[in-house]
Design a protein around this motif. Sequence first.
Motif, PDB file in Angstrom:
ATOM      1  N   GLU A 242      37.377   4.344  25.685  1.00  0.00           N
ATOM      2  CA  GLU A 242      36.879   5.716  25.537  1.00  0.00           C
ATOM      3  C   GLU A 242      38.004   6.748  25.442  1.00  0.00           C
ATOM      4  OE1 GLU A 242      33.591   3.681  28.043  1.00  0.00           O
ATOM      5  OE2 GLU A 242      35.692   4.005  28.483  1.00  0.00           O
ATOM      6  N   GLY A 243      39.216   6.365  25.808  1.00  0.00           N
ATOM      7  CA  GLY A 243      40.328   7.308  25.816  1.00  0.00           C
ATOM      8  C   GLY A 243      40.825   7.645  24.416  1.00  0.00           C
ATOM      9  N   ARG A 244      41.202   8.868  24.211  1.00  0.00           N
ATOM     10  CA  ARG A 244      41.771   9.347  22.944  1.00  0.00           C
ATOM     11  C   ARG A 244      41.026   8.808  21.716  1.00  0.00           C
ATOM     12  NH1 ARG A 244      48.284   8.927  24.034  1.00  0.00           N
ATOM     13  NH2 ARG A 244      48.231   9.944  26.053  1.00  0.00           N
TER      14      ARG A 244
ATOM     15  N   LYS B  67      56.199  -1.146  37.915  1.00  0.00           N
ATOM     16  CA  LYS B  67      57.477  -1.140  37.197  1.00  0.00           C
ATOM     17  C   LYS B  67      57.658  -2.522  36.596  1.00  0.00           C
ATOM     18  CE  LYS B  67      59.260  -1.177  41.773  1.00  0.00           C
ATOM     19  NZ  LYS B  67      59.717  -0.353  42.777  1.00  0.00           N
ATOM     20  N   THR B  68      58.621  -2.671  35.729  1.00  0.00           N
ATOM     21  CA  THR B  68      58.812  -3.964  35.074  1.00  0.00           C
ATOM     22  C   THR B  68      59.134  -5.040  36.100  1.00  0.00           C
ATOM     23  OG1 THR B  68      61.115  -3.430  34.622  1.00  0.00           O
ATOM     24  CG2 THR B  68      59.520  -2.955  32.875  1.00  0.00           C
ATOM     25  N   SER B  69      58.840  -6.268  35.718  1.00  0.00           N
ATOM     26  CA  SER B  69      58.998  -7.401  36.618  1.00  0.00           C
ATOM     27  C   SER B  69      59.545  -8.587  35.842  1.00  0.00           C
ATOM     28  CB  SER B  69      57.626  -7.749  37.211  1.00  0.00           C
ATOM     29  OG  SER B  69      57.626  -9.002  37.831  1.00  0.00           O
ATOM     30  N   ASP B  70      60.204  -9.487  36.532  1.00  0.00           N
ATOM     31  CA  ASP B  70      60.682 -10.703  35.865  1.00  0.00           C
ATOM     32  C   ASP B  70      59.538 -11.707  35.680  1.00  0.00           C
ATOM     33  OD1 ASP B  70      60.376 -11.459  38.500  1.00  0.00           O
ATOM     34  OD2 ASP B  70      62.354 -12.362  38.689  1.00  0.00           O
ATOM     35  N   LYS B  71      58.331 -11.355  36.133  1.00  0.00           N
ATOM     36  CA  LYS B  71      57.176 -12.249  35.977  1.00  0.00           C
ATOM     37  C   LYS B  71      56.493 -12.101  34.621  1.00  0.00           C
ATOM     38  CE  LYS B  71      55.660 -12.921  40.739  1.00  0.00           C
ATOM     39  NZ  LYS B  71      54.500 -12.730  41.634  1.00  0.00           N
ATOM     40  N   TYR B  72      56.853 -11.073  33.842  1.00  0.00           N
ATOM     41  CA  TYR B  72      56.223 -10.878  32.535  1.00  0.00           C
ATOM     42  C   TYR B  72      57.177 -10.147  31.590  1.00  0.00           C
ATOM     43  CZ  TYR B  72      55.262  -5.979  33.809  1.00  0.00           C
ATOM     44  OH  TYR B  72      55.384  -4.669  34.178  1.00  0.00           O
ATOM     45  N   VAL B  73      56.858 -10.252  30.309  1.00  0.00           N
ATOM     46  CA  VAL B  73      57.570  -9.501  29.279  1.00  0.00           C
ATOM     47  C   VAL B  73      56.759  -8.234  29.045  1.00  0.00           C
ATOM     48  CG1 VAL B  73      58.312  -9.485  26.867  1.00  0.00           C
ATOM     49  CG2 VAL B  73      58.448 -11.605  28.196  1.00  0.00           C
ATOM     50  N   GLY B  74      57.419  -7.093  29.113  1.00  0.00           N
ATOM     51  CA  GLY B  74      56.715  -5.830  28.934  1.00  0.00           C
ATOM     52  C   GLY B  74      56.555  -5.459  27.480  1.00  0.00           C
ATOM     53  N   GLY B  75      55.316  -5.180  27.110  1.00  0.00           N
ATOM     54  CA  GLY B  75      55.043  -4.631  25.793  1.00  0.00           C
ATOM     55  C   GLY B  75      55.127  -3.116  25.881  1.00  0.00           C
ATOM     56  N   ILE B  76      54.543  -2.432  24.930  1.00  0.00           N
ATOM     57  CA  ILE B  76      54.571  -0.969  24.926  1.00  0.00           C
ATOM     58  C   ILE B  76      53.145  -0.432  24.954  1.00  0.00           C
ATOM     59  CG2 ILE B  76      55.219   1.080  23.577  1.00  0.00           C
ATOM     60  CD1 ILE B  76      57.596  -0.335  24.848  1.00  0.00           C
ATOM     61  N   SER B  77      52.858   0.384  25.954  1.00  0.00           N
ATOM     62  CA  SER B  77      51.544   1.012  26.078  1.00  0.00           C
ATOM     63  C   SER B  77      51.468   2.236  25.169  1.00  0.00           C
ATOM     64  CB  SER B  77      51.315   1.439  27.530  1.00  0.00           C
ATOM     65  OG  SER B  77      52.210   2.485  27.877  1.00  0.00           O
ATOM     66  N   THR B  78      50.306   2.851  25.115  1.00  0.00           N
ATOM     67  CA  THR B  78      50.140   4.096  24.365  1.00  0.00           C
ATOM     68  C   THR B  78      51.103   5.153  24.894  1.00  0.00           C
ATOM     69  OG1 THR B  78      47.820   3.563  23.956  1.00  0.00           O
ATOM     70  CG2 THR B  78      48.453   5.871  23.707  1.00  0.00           C
ATOM     71  N   GLN B  79      51.415   5.103  26.179  1.00  0.00           N
ATOM     72  CA  GLN B  79      52.328   6.062  26.806  1.00  0.00           C
ATOM     73  C   GLN B  79      53.796   5.675  26.602  1.00  0.00           C
ATOM     74  OE1 GLN B  79      49.894   4.349  28.324  1.00  0.00           O
ATOM     75  NE2 GLN B  79      48.392   5.830  28.999  1.00  0.00           N
ATOM     76  N   LYS B  80      54.034   4.622  25.810  1.00  0.00           N
ATOM     77  CA  LYS B  80      55.389   4.120  25.497  1.00  0.00           C
ATOM     78  C   LYS B  80      56.083   3.531  26.725  1.00  0.00           C
ATOM     79  CE  LYS B  80      55.047   5.638  21.255  1.00  0.00           C
ATOM     80  NZ  LYS B  80      54.225   4.833  20.417  1.00  0.00           N
TER      81      LYS B  80
ATOM     82  N   HIS C  50      35.492   6.471  32.491  1.00  0.00           N
ATOM     83  CA  HIS C  50      35.970   5.593  31.432  1.00  0.00           C
ATOM     84  C   HIS C  50      35.993   4.170  31.987  1.00  0.00           C
ATOM     85  CE1 HIS C  50      38.196   8.691  28.708  1.00  0.00           C
ATOM     86  NE2 HIS C  50      37.077   9.194  29.198  1.00  0.00           N
ATOM     87  N   HIS C  51      35.986   3.208  31.088  1.00  0.00           N
ATOM     88  CA  HIS C  51      35.993   1.789  31.454  1.00  0.00           C
ATOM     89  C   HIS C  51      37.372   1.217  31.155  1.00  0.00           C
ATOM     90  CE1 HIS C  51      31.790   2.844  30.919  1.00  0.00           C
ATOM     91  NE2 HIS C  51      31.542   1.899  31.811  1.00  0.00           N
TER      92      HIS C  51
END
Length: 188
Positions: free
Chosen positions: A85-87, A114-127, A142-143
């Motif tokens: 429902e956002g934007r 915050k970033t972690s060594d448990k996952y690879v960070g992608g990029i959110s809408t907020q960058k 919103h859901h």
Amino acid sequence: MLGRGSILASAVVLAAVSGAHDAKAQGVFTLSSPDFKDGARLATKNAGNNKANPNCVGENVSPALNWANPPEGTKSYALLMFDPEGRPPGGVSHWVAYGIAPSVTGFAEGEVTKTSDKYVGGISTQKLPSYSGPCTPAGAPHHYTFTLMATDLEPAALKEGMSRDELFKALDGHVKSATGLIGTFSKP
């Protein structure tokens, strides 16, 4: 002495019983949280804390997430948080994470803020490469859909910094199963 037909029938029954037991033992691939029930409201602390946005009323603390019973052969997971429902009309991607090792069975509260060594960070809408909590205006909630996908890709197979759409393209044909959980939120 059993005849050939009886032996075959016994083998079919044994295979069916064994298969049913294995399916039951495997269980259903699930995603859950001790912090909120599926379809329930996220805590205010889970909301974003961008002081420039009056709708960000929280502390940006990620909720705890747990998963169980991945499909056989899972080599990594991808996890998304999305607000359809956002934007309008595109929605808001609050978190894109992938390359999660099959040995990981969840994240503790606040662990992915915050970033972690448990996952690879992608990029959110907020960058951002990590969790970004809801900044929902007052009114209808919103859901926030958390989607966990079990993949046949090794954890290091995908490059860092992919958007949600880029991740979908990269995962095409590699997702073994998916499960989800929905939290709701609106400014109190």
